[in-house]
Design a protein around this motif. Structure first.
Motif, mmCIF file in Angstrom:
data_model
loop_
_atom_site.group_PDB
_atom_site.id
_atom_site.type_symbol
_atom_site.label_atom_id
_atom_site.label_comp_id
_atom_site.label_asym_id
_atom_site.label_seq_id
_atom_site.Cartn_x
_atom_site.Cartn_y
_atom_site.Cartn_z
ATOM 1 N N GLN C 198 -49.889 26.748 -12.568
ATOM 2 C CA GLN C 198 -50.649 27.138 -11.375
ATOM 3 C C GLN C 198 -52.125 26.846 -11.591
ATOM 4 O OE1 GLN C 198 -49.481 31.208 -10.891
ATOM 5 N NE2 GLN C 198 -49.204 30.936 -8.697
ATOM 6 N N ARG C 201 -52.955 23.177 -11.689
ATOM 7 C CA ARG C 201 -53.050 22.612 -10.342
ATOM 8 C C ARG C 201 -54.384 22.963 -9.680
ATOM 9 N NH1 ARG C 201 -47.699 23.879 -10.055
ATOM 10 N NH2 ARG C 201 -46.376 22.034 -10.078
ATOM 11 N N ARG C 205 -57.717 17.059 -12.335
ATOM 12 C CA ARG C 205 -57.723 15.733 -11.715
ATOM 13 C C ARG C 205 -56.908 14.801 -12.616
ATOM 14 N NH1 ARG C 205 -62.968 17.617 -10.109
ATOM 15 N NH2 ARG C 205 -63.925 16.928 -12.034
ATOM 16 N N ASP C 220 -53.131 10.766 -13.041
ATOM 17 C CA ASP C 220 -53.497 11.712 -12.011
ATOM 18 C C ASP C 220 -52.534 12.912 -12.026
ATOM 19 O OD1 ASP C 220 -54.810 12.268 -9.325
ATOM 20 O OD2 ASP C 220 -52.663 12.269 -8.836
ATOM 21 N N VAL C 221 -53.048 14.100 -11.732
ATOM 22 C CA VAL C 221 -52.258 15.326 -11.895
ATOM 23 C C VAL C 221 -50.918 15.298 -11.150
ATOM 24 C CG1 VAL C 221 -53.584 16.525 -10.099
ATOM 25 C CG2 VAL C 221 -52.287 17.841 -11.754
ATOM 26 N N GLU C 222 -50.923 14.831 -9.903
ATOM 27 C CA GLU C 222 -49.681 14.846 -9.131
ATOM 28 C C GLU C 222 -48.624 13.953 -9.773
ATOM 29 O OE1 GLU C 222 -48.702 16.904 -7.001
ATOM 30 O OE2 GLU C 222 -50.669 17.863 -7.107
ATOM 31 N N ARG C 223 -49.083 12.772 -10.174
ATOM 32 C CA ARG C 223 -48.137 11.843 -10.773
ATOM 33 C C ARG C 223 -47.586 12.388 -12.086
ATOM 34 N NH1 ARG C 223 -50.856 7.013 -8.378
ATOM 35 N NH2 ARG C 223 -52.540 7.444 -9.803
ATOM 36 N N LEU C 225 -47.228 15.598 -12.959
ATOM 37 C CA LEU C 225 -46.333 16.741 -12.778
ATOM 38 C C LEU C 225 -45.000 16.352 -12.158
ATOM 39 C CD1 LEU C 225 -48.743 19.640 -11.784
ATOM 40 C CD2 LEU C 225 -47.913 18.939 -14.025
ATOM 41 N N THR C 226 -44.941 15.188 -11.536
ATOM 42 C CA THR C 226 -43.657 14.759 -10.983
ATOM 43 C C THR C 226 -42.958 13.763 -11.906
ATOM 44 O OG1 THR C 226 -44.887 13.125 -9.715
ATOM 45 C CG2 THR C 226 -44.252 15.122 -8.558
ATOM 46 N N ASN C 227 -43.606 13.443 -13.010
ATOM 47 C CA ASN C 227 -43.018 12.477 -13.944
ATOM 48 C C ASN C 227 -41.768 13.052 -14.621
ATOM 49 O OD1 ASN C 227 -42.756 11.433 -16.819
ATOM 50 N ND2 ASN C 227 -44.100 9.901 -15.874
ATOM 51 N N ARG C 231 -41.195 16.372 -17.173
ATOM 52 C CA ARG C 231 -40.278 17.460 -16.832
ATOM 53 C C ARG C 231 -39.290 17.702 -17.957
ATOM 54 N NH1 ARG C 231 -38.663 18.346 -11.015
ATOM 55 N NH2 ARG C 231 -40.742 18.503 -10.114
#
Lengths: 234, 338, 240
Positions: C198, C201, C205, C220-223, C225-227, C231
């Motif tokens: 949390q 996020r 960056r 980049d953070v989004e990429r 965390l979805t990697n 996971r």
């Protein structure tokens, strides 16, 4: 199982707990939420006898243990997993577990196997020194060690602190399994709201050394609501 | 300026000033010894209680101060330079020893061992200096007999005006107060705060940009200088110096002074020194109980019953009493409220 | 024209006996950057931090701070060059008051008056004024974290390393910490190690993921965390 009435305690001349009352039924899972400095750790330490209670009463399984020594409480079935875990760093994982087994009433082997069955991740690590484990593994070891003593009630102080998400997930599963299988009562101090929400059946809010209210686990899923319960005013 | 400091200082000055008016000359001579030992206690109390350095051999610097003064005074005639040398040389020796210990990252336990070893070596060395070969200038070191007839301190610039015992007492008293004020001032300064911070957490101090090795070396050197001064006063008190100044008894006493009086205070070690020396004097005169045995018993009792030392325990007691009062007062007002 | 990065490591490796805790790390942080470092417990993040602050001398490789080679330099010299760290296990002066803790940090190289001003600012900024005279050893764990952050701020470094700053903090404190970090980031660079996703996020960056002593991915953070690999080794299945 555990009944606390108007408990007072503190460090030296600084009072921290100013009349905590709570009760936990057998097999229940009670979460405690509160700001830093509100007395969460102090409460657990007082329950465990590391700090003397200056007033009030602690009853455990029907007996008054307010003035019992820490070791007597442990023998009576009170288990404690402190913040920071307190692993013996130079002892192997096996020996750490054996230290926990000292309190076990039955066979050491059996107690250890039962604990390892719950924490399969520890089995391949048995011969490693405790200090060489990662933080997450140490936390699991601390829990397993506590279980080896066959406690009736476990006091858990921020078990998720500094632990990677996937191990936290594992911990939730293990603790749930533990409750289903063993009827152990737990008192959990935690900051991770999700962790509490998943495990606890009751959540108590502690403010300035006293329990101020009780909320349902569903209510704490929303951090904003919690902020309101816990009280932003320091 | 804290109130505690001013009170202690005032009490110290009053007692030291009143003593010549109330006791005999013999008493004053005795008091001079107490002051020398109190100075040694300050040295130990400073490096241990504030610097966190556990030296088992402050006697090394104490003895060195005594010997340096004796040798220099015999050779030089006037006492001013010997007096200064008795401070500077032990300080320099402590700085050198400290440099190797702290820059070599020796662990705390070994610092105890090393300092103890150093004082034992000095003791044995001084003991083995009997015979004509062993002399420095005109001063024969004298082996276990030591150096007799050491010239006393004289008025600065007047070698012919030696201090009489009462004057020596006065000088010692002023020096004790000066050392106390110096240490207090130092502890209030930025240097002192860093010294204490390093005692509390060396890693954090380092991560904030302070070099603990340097601070510890300086602390140790200062402690060595103060112990040297104490040794100089001790030699002046007796008019002679012998290898016992390096002995384990001196080393142990310095630690006992601090333990009894209170670790982490300055007045405590002074009180501890006076109390222990007084006790030794009393026991020594009656000759029924062994002084060392008695000292051991006292130490044991204190470590078990008053582990923090007299002064901190006393403070805690006073605080509890005053807190009790204020709490009672609070309760009273709380009850009045509707 | 290429700018000299604030911090650059090349091939930094740290072995303990037969165990390689940090393995050949090439890592760069620019001036005023905010970088998050995540990864499983035991991935070598804290050890890597220690090689940056001089608490450990890397077995091989180099650490450059603004182009200066600081590999294995003493910690106090690195601190003076402008790197501050909040360590994982709080390193504070337990026997001193909150104010004294921060004063010791603020006091180096400043006039007393300037140091006092810094102390007051830091106390206010971290809302520690009410407990300024309390002895730090008697404070709760989370409060001691704030005190440690305070000492690091008072030191006024150009690069701040924070090893698990949100550990033991309540949700609102975490929010406050994230705000504070963004505010600090206006003038100072930060590298933050944290397990609280949390929190990550809220501030992140660019994120670097450590696994088994190596960099698994940096993006980049989004990429990140979805990697899928991230996971698998770290986040677990529940992570969004």
């Amino acid at each position: 199982m555990l009944e606390v009435r108007d408990l007072h305690a503190g460090y030296g001349r600084i009072p921290i707990l100013g009349g905590v009352s709570l009760q936990a039924d057998r097999g229940s899972f009670v979460g405690i939420l509160g700001h830093n400095g509100m007395g969460k750790t102090t409460l657990l330490k007082t329950l465990m006898g590391y700090l003397p209670a200056t007033a009030g009463q602690i009853r455990f399984a029907g007996d008054d243990i307010t003035h019992a020594s820490t070791s007597a409480r442990a023998r009576a079935g009170l288990g404690y997993v402190p913040q920071g875990r307190d692993i013996f760093p130079t002892l192997s994982v096996r020996d750490n577990l054996r230290m926990g087994c000292l309190l076990a009433k039955g066979d050491e082997r059996a107690a250890m196997d039962a604990a390892l069955a719950l924490f399969p991740r520890l089995t391949p690590l048995l011969d490693r020194p405790g200090g060489a484990l990662s933080g997450g593994e140490q936390q699991l070891l601390a829990l397993a060690r506590c279980l080896c003593g066959g406690p009736k009630l476990i006091l858990l102080d921020e078990p998720t602190e500094g632990i990677q998400p996937s191990i936290v997930e594992e911990m939730v599963e293990t603790l749930k399994a533990l409750r289903r299988g063993h009827q152990i009562t737990m008192l959990l101090v935690e900051q991770d709201l999700q962790f509490i929400a998943e495990l606890a059946d009751r959540v108590l809010i502690i403010q300035k050394g006293a329990i101020t209210r009780e909320v349902s686990p569903a209510e704490i899923a929303d951090p904003r609501l919690v902020a309101e319960f816990v009280g932003m005013a320091g | 300026m804290s109130r505690g400091f001013l009170t202690s200082l005032a009490a110290m000055i009053v007692i030291l000033a009143a003593l010549p008016l109330t006791v005999s000359l013999f008493g004053l001579v005795q008091a001079t010894l107490f002051i020398a030992m109190a100075t040694l206690a300050l040295s130990q109390g400073f490096i241990w209680g504030y610097g966190g350095i556990m030296s088992f051999g402050q006697s090394a610097f104490f003895g060195l101060g005594g010997y340096v003064y004796a040798v220099a005074a015999i050779n030089m005639g006037s006492s001013t330079a010997p007096f200064l040398l008795a401070i500077v040389l032990p300080a320099a020796f402590a700085a050198l020893l400290g440099y190797f210990m702290f820059y070599g990252r020796i662990s705390d336990a070994y610092i105890g061992v090393i300092t103890l070893t150093v004082t034992v070596i000095l003791f044995n060395f001084a003991n083995s200096t009997a015979g004509d070969v062993w002399h420095i200038g005109q001063a024969a070191l004298g082996g276990f007999n030591g150096i007799p007839s050491v010239p006393p301190l004289n008025m600065p610039g007047h070698p012919d005006m030696a201090l009489d015992p009462a004057q020596l007492y006065g000088v010692a008293a002023v020096l004790l107060v000066l050392v106390y004020v110096l240490l207090k001032g130092l502890l209030a300064s930025r240097f002192g705060r860093v010294v204490v911070a390093i005692r509390e957490n060396e890693t954090r101090a380092m991560l904030l940009g302070y070099d603990p090795r340097l601070y510890k070396t300086l602390t140790f050197a200062l402690g060595g200088g103060i112990a040297g001064l104490a040794g100089c006063l001790f030699t002046n008190w007796g008019g002679f110096v012998s290898p016992t100044v390096f002995g384990l008894q001196e080393a142990a006493q310095a630690i006992i002074f601090v333990l009894l009086g209170g670790l982490g205070t300055l007045v405590g070690p002074i009180l501890g020194a006076v109390a222990v020396e007084y006790l030794i004097t009393i026991i020594g005169t009656q000759q029924t109980i062994n002084a060392n045995l008695m000292l051991g018993v006292v130490l044991l009792v204190f470590v078990l019953l008053v582990p923090k030392g007299v002064l901190p325990s006393l403070e805690a007691l006073l605080r509890r009493i005053s807190l009790g009062h204020s709490r009672a007062a609070q309760q009273a007002t709380a009850e009045v409220r509707p | 024209m290429t700018l000299v990065p604030l911090l650059q490591t090349t091939g930094v490796t740290m072995r303990f006996g037969g165990v390689t805790a940090v393995d050949n790390i090439d890592f760069t942080v620019g001036e005023c950057e905010l970088r998050c470092l995540i990864g499983p417990n035991g991935a070598g993040k804290s050890t890597f931090f220690k090689t940056l602050t001089g608490q450990l001398r890397p077995t091989s490789g180099h650490v450059l701070f603004r182009g200066h080679d600081i590999t294995g330099a003493p910690s106090h010299e690195i601190a003076r060059l402008g790197i501050g760290i909040k360590t994982q296990v709080p390193n504070v002066f337990n026997g001193l008051s909150v104010r004294e803790n921060i004063f010791v940090a603020a006091g180096r190289g400043k006039s007393i008056r300037h140091a006092r001003e810094t102390v007051d600012q830091v106390l206010t900024r971290l809302k520690l004024t009410d407990i300024a005279n309390r002895i730090v050893g008697q404070l709760a764990h989370g409060q001691r974290q704030w005190v440690e952050i305070g000492t690091v701020l008072a030191q006024e470094p150009d690069l701040i390393l924070l090893d698990e700053p949100a550990a033991g903090m309540t949700y609102e404190e975490v929010v406050r910490t994230s705000e504070l970090i963004r505010e600090i980031n206006r003038a100072q660079a930060l590298i933050v190690v944290e397990h609280d996703m949390q929190f990550i996020r809220m501030i992140a960056r660019t994120v670097t993921v450590f696994n088994r002593g190596r960099i698994l991915i940096e993006d980049d953070v989004e990429r990140v965390l979805t990697n899928q690999a991230v996971r698998d080794v770290y986040l677990g299945k529940a992570a969004a």
